[in-house]
Design a protein around this motif. Structure first.
Motif, short mmCIF file in Angstrom:
data_model
loop_
_atom_site.label_atom_id
_atom_site.label_comp_id
_atom_site.label_asym_id
_atom_site.label_seq_id
_atom_site.Cartn_x
_atom_site.Cartn_y
_atom_site.Cartn_z
N TYR A 175 0.81 -1.22 0.00
CA TYR A 175 0.00 0.00 0.00
C TYR A 175 0.84 1.28 0.00
O TYR A 175 0.55 2.22 -0.76
CB TYR A 175 -0.95 -0.01 1.19
N PRO A 176 1.92 1.37 0.84
CA PRO A 176 2.71 2.60 0.81
C PRO A 176 3.30 2.92 -0.56
O PRO A 176 3.40 4.09 -0.94
CB PRO A 176 3.82 2.33 1.84
N LEU A 177 3.69 1.90 -1.31
CA LEU A 177 4.24 2.14 -2.64
C LEU A 177 3.21 2.81 -3.55
O LEU A 177 3.51 3.80 -4.22
CB LEU A 177 4.67 0.81 -3.28
N HIS A 178 2.00 2.28 -3.58
CA HIS A 178 0.96 2.84 -4.42
C HIS A 178 0.56 4.24 -3.94
O HIS A 178 0.21 5.11 -4.76
CB HIS A 178 -0.25 1.91 -4.43
N GLN A 179 0.63 4.45 -2.63
CA GLN A 179 0.30 5.77 -2.08
C GLN A 179 1.33 6.82 -2.50
O GLN A 179 0.98 7.98 -2.76
CB GLN A 179 0.24 5.67 -0.55
N LEU A 180 2.60 6.41 -2.60
CA LEU A 180 3.68 7.35 -2.89
C LEU A 180 3.86 7.62 -4.37
O LEU A 180 4.44 8.64 -4.75
CB LEU A 180 5.00 6.80 -2.32
N MET A 181 3.38 6.73 -5.21
CA MET A 181 3.63 6.86 -6.65
C MET A 181 3.08 8.16 -7.23
O MET A 181 3.64 8.72 -8.18
CB MET A 181 3.03 5.66 -7.39
N SER A 196 9.30 11.67 3.20
CA SER A 196 7.95 11.29 2.73
C SER A 196 7.81 9.78 2.66
O SER A 196 6.75 9.23 2.94
CB SER A 196 7.68 11.92 1.36
N PHE A 197 8.90 9.06 2.32
CA PHE A 197 8.86 7.61 2.32
C PHE A 197 8.57 7.09 3.73
O PHE A 197 7.73 6.21 3.94
CB PHE A 197 10.20 7.02 1.84
N GLN A 198 9.29 7.64 4.71
CA GLN A 198 9.12 7.20 6.09
C GLN A 198 7.72 7.50 6.62
O GLN A 198 7.12 6.68 7.31
CB GLN A 198 10.17 7.88 6.99
N ASN A 199 7.20 8.68 6.27
CA ASN A 199 5.86 9.05 6.72
C ASN A 199 4.79 8.12 6.14
O ASN A 199 3.74 7.90 6.76
CB ASN A 199 5.55 10.49 6.32
N ALA A 200 5.06 7.55 4.97
CA ALA A 200 4.10 6.66 4.34
C ALA A 200 4.21 5.22 4.85
O ALA A 200 3.35 4.40 4.55
CB ALA A 200 4.27 6.69 2.82
N GLY A 201 5.29 4.93 5.58
CA GLY A 201 5.43 3.58 6.13
C GLY A 201 6.59 2.78 5.58
O GLY A 201 6.80 1.63 5.97
N ILE A 202 7.37 3.36 4.68
CA ILE A 202 8.59 2.70 4.20
C ILE A 202 9.68 2.91 5.24
O ILE A 202 9.84 4.01 5.76
CB ILE A 202 9.04 3.28 2.84
N VAL A 203 10.44 1.89 5.52
CA VAL A 203 11.49 2.00 6.54
C VAL A 203 12.82 2.26 5.87
O VAL A 203 13.13 1.58 4.89
CB VAL A 203 11.58 0.73 7.40
N GLU A 240 19.58 10.41 -9.65
CA GLU A 240 18.53 9.54 -9.09
C GLU A 240 18.73 9.33 -7.60
O GLU A 240 17.76 9.30 -6.83
CB GLU A 240 18.51 8.20 -9.83
N ALA A 241 19.98 9.19 -7.18
CA ALA A 241 20.27 9.04 -5.75
C ALA A 241 19.87 10.30 -4.98
O ALA A 241 19.32 10.21 -3.87
CB ALA A 241 21.75 8.74 -5.54
N PHE A 242 20.11 11.47 -5.59
CA PHE A 242 19.71 12.72 -4.95
C PHE A 242 18.19 12.79 -4.82
O PHE A 242 17.66 13.21 -3.78
CB PHE A 242 20.23 13.91 -5.75
N ASP A 243 17.47 12.38 -5.87
CA ASP A 243 16.01 12.36 -5.81
C ASP A 243 15.54 11.45 -4.67
O ASP A 243 14.60 11.78 -3.95
CB ASP A 243 15.43 11.85 -7.14
N PHE A 244 16.19 10.29 -4.55
CA PHE A 244 15.82 9.36 -3.49
C PHE A 244 16.02 9.99 -2.11
O PHE A 244 15.12 9.97 -1.27
CB PHE A 244 16.65 8.08 -3.61
N VAL A 245 17.20 10.54 -1.87
CA VAL A 245 17.52 11.11 -0.56
C VAL A 245 16.59 12.26 -0.21
O VAL A 245 16.16 12.41 0.95
CB VAL A 245 18.99 11.56 -0.52
N SER A 246 16.23 13.06 -1.20
CA SER A 246 15.37 14.22 -0.95
C SER A 246 13.95 13.81 -0.57
O SER A 246 13.19 14.61 -0.03
CB SER A 246 15.34 15.13 -2.17
N GLN A 247 13.58 12.55 -0.84
CA GLN A 247 12.23 12.08 -0.55
C GLN A 247 12.16 11.12 0.64
O GLN A 247 11.09 10.56 0.91
CB GLN A 247 11.65 11.38 -1.79
N VAL A 248 13.25 10.94 1.34
CA VAL A 248 13.30 9.96 2.43
C VAL A 248 12.23 10.23 3.47
O VAL A 248 11.53 9.31 3.95
CB VAL A 248 14.70 9.94 3.08
#
Length: 251
Positions: free
Chosen positions: A203-209, A244-251, A234-242
């Motif tokens: 669910y968190p993946l679909h929520q974040l897409m 929001s990932f955590q807030n959605a439930g991704i660890v 791409e790594a910078f994009d990932f780090v900048s979104q950490v």
């Protein structure tokens, strides 16, 4: 207090085997494992400081083992308030793993099963009253244990490749034979037949897409199912979104 032990700060002195036998003649040893012991272990599980004594380390390791049991299939409790039971086989595994040859009597499966019930009730009450307001969020916030059937994102250096200097991978931890095993998304999806588990994890993946081009591309092309070399951008994009990932439930 637990096992009639004396506690001072982060130090604790447990009864040794010979002492326990003498104590049991006056008072059945199993009576030492009561609700205050479960509450004590629950508080100990939340402590971030490293234990200063061997006995305290034993109890902290036991508390963390109990947390691992509670983290398995945690989505069932989050949705249905399912009560977790420490099965005898698992209790025996924990006892054997922690047995130091001195406190063996305290690590019998029956004793651990009784203690676990009081521990799980105490830790759940603490989670409900904390800012986290749920056991799942408490484990995420404190990073206390590996949460089963949750997506974990990892970013690692890949210095031998100038064009793709980082590696991204999404993994899901599961329990097999009482041990943690990490699976990539494709393997996990093929093995996780329970639809509730699949929905809870994905669910968190679909929520974040909707808000993440990075994830939308990886999920849409199914590249997220395997380890992936990525560029600096791409790594910078990932780090900048950490966050929001955590807030959605991704660890």
């Amino acid at each position: 207090m637990i096992l009639d032990a004396t506690i001072s700060g982060m130090n604790i002195q447990l009864l040794h085997e010979e002492q326990a036998k003498k104590k049991a003649a006056e008072k059945p040893l199993v009576q030492a494992w009561h609700k205050s012991d479960g509450a004590f272990l629950a508080r100990l599980a939340l402590v971030q400081d490293k234990p200063q004594s061997t006995d305290m380390k034993l109890l902290m390791d036991l508390a963390r083992q109990f947390l691992q049991v509670m983290s398995e299939d945690i989505h069932l409790r989050e949705k249905k308030r399912h009560m977790v039971i420490l099965r005898e086989e698992r209790a025996a595994q924990i006892g054997e793993q922690l047995d130091d040859g001195i406190h063996s009597r305290f690590l019998y499966p029956g004793h651990l099963q009784s203690l676990f019930q009081d521990f799980s009730q105490a830790i759940q009450m603490h989670a409900n009253r904390s800012k986290s307001r749920s056991l799942l969020q408490l484990l995420r916030d404190r990073n206390l244990t590996t949460i089963r059937n949750q997506i974990y994102f990892f970013l690692a250096d890949n210095p031998e490749d100038e064009d793709y200097p980082f590696v991204f991978v999404a993994l899901v931890p599961v329990t097999e034979g009482g041990r943690i095993v990490w699976k990539n998304l494709k393997t996990w999806m093929n093995q996780a037949r329970n639809q509730d588990t699949q929905h809870f994890t994905l669910y968190p993946l679909h929520q974040l897409m909707a808000d993440s081009e990075f994830l939308r591309r990886l999920v849409g092309t199914r590249l997220i199912h395997h380890p992936l070399r990525i560029t600096e951008e791409e790594a910078f994009d990932f780090v900048s979104q950490v966050e929001s990932f955590q807030n959605a439930g991704i660890v």
